[in-house]
Design a protein around this motif. Structure first.
Motif, short mmCIF file in Angstrom:
data_model
loop_
_atom_site.label_atom_id
_atom_site.label_comp_id
_atom_site.label_asym_id
_atom_site.label_seq_id
_atom_site.Cartn_x
_atom_site.Cartn_y
_atom_site.Cartn_z
N ARG A 54 0.84 -1.21 0.00
CA ARG A 54 0.00 0.00 0.00
C ARG A 54 0.87 1.25 0.00
N SER A 57 2.40 1.89 -3.32
CA SER A 57 1.44 2.45 -4.28
C SER A 57 1.31 3.97 -4.12
N TYR A 58 1.70 4.47 -2.93
CA TYR A 58 1.69 5.92 -2.68
C TYR A 58 3.05 6.54 -2.99
#
Length: 279
Positions: A54, A57-58
């Motif tokens: 996650r 993905s940022y």
């Protein structure tokens, strides 16, 4: 326990990547069989791996993710601050992409209409004007390109403090004079200055005289085009630069919420070149 293959399939991360993550200390296998070297991960590590994915993905780097995972601070507090920082960064990148797309559209339109992609340069207005003498209270130093924004804040903060302490009166907006033509390993010779009404200790005379002046409405990314246009104009009309180019910040960048609201005057002191005598 899950084998590295099972763990890899569930998290959609290759076994090679998992070995690399273990190598850099990001996420280690829960157990390694000493006889055959097989790696095993626990069920609870699935959530850790999904957490890493996650953050990736940022656009967090592996080093940033590792720092968050291994932070001694409460993870939720540090994580929240890091997510806010990343959000602001992505928002800035988004704005840059929006500007780039708008510029692309304009270039495509010009080309479709049979115009040059650089035809926007024709709309940059250059005026020949006499800039009156003034007193400057200033700070002059070598500044690296990446440090300009910070030096802008620090130097003008220092100058405004002197103006207040010495009971002087600002006579015009802040300006920056560029005394060197390019960046060196030491930076660029830069003078941060504010014109004042009174002549006092620490001020200096500044007599720019005849200047090419252009008003830039919008982001500072448009400054190189202004410089180029002024140089072209000077060469065509028979003028030559003789002193430091300077920028006058009509609007305070810290008070402008949108770059389109920025107003900057670019002034280039020039002299008329004497024509060669004909024999």
């Amino acid at each position: 326990m899950l084998s590295i293959g099972e763990f890899s399939n569930i998290c959609q991360v290759s076994a090679k990547t998992l070995r690399y993550y273990a190598e850099i200390g990001l996420i280690l296998p829960e157990e390694i069989n000493p006889e055959n070297g097989y790696r095993y991960y626990s069920i609870r590590q699935l959530e850790t791996m999904l957490f890493i994915n996650r953050l990736k993905s940022y656009s967090f780097s592996l080093e940033e993710i590792k720092a968050i995972l291994h932070s001694k601070e409460p993870q939720e507090e540090k994580l929240c601050l890091e997510l806010i920082r990343k959000k602001h960064l992505i928002e800035r990148e988004k704005l840059e992409l929006v500007k780039t797309l708008a510029q692309l559209d304009a270039d495509i339109t010009n080309l479709e209409q049979g115009k040059s992609m650089m035809s926007y340069m024709d709309n940059i207005d250059v005026q020949l004007t006499e800039v009156p003498p003034m007193y400057l209270l200033s700070v002059r130093k070598m500044v690296h390109e990446n440090d300009f924004e910070e030096e802008y804040r620090n130097c003008f903060g220092e100058i405004f403090k002197k103006i207040i302490d010495r009971k002087l009166t600002a006579a015009a907006p802040p300006m920056v004079l560029f005394h060197s033509e390019d960046y060196t390993p030491l930076g660029m010779d830069t003078e941060f200055a504010i014109p004042v009404k009174e002549y006092a200790t620490g001020t200096r005379d500044f007599k720019p005289g005849l200047c090419l002046k252009t008003v830039l409405n919008g982001p500072y990314s448009g400054l190189p085009s202004v410089y180029a246009r002024q140089m072209e104009w000077a060469e065509k009309e028979g003028y030559k630069g003789h002193d430091a180019l300077f920028e006058v910040y009509i609007t305070d960048p810290s008070q402008v919420t949108n770059e389109s609201g920025l107003i900057t005057e670019v002034c280039y002191p020039v002299r008329k070149i004497k024509p060669l005598r004909k024999h």
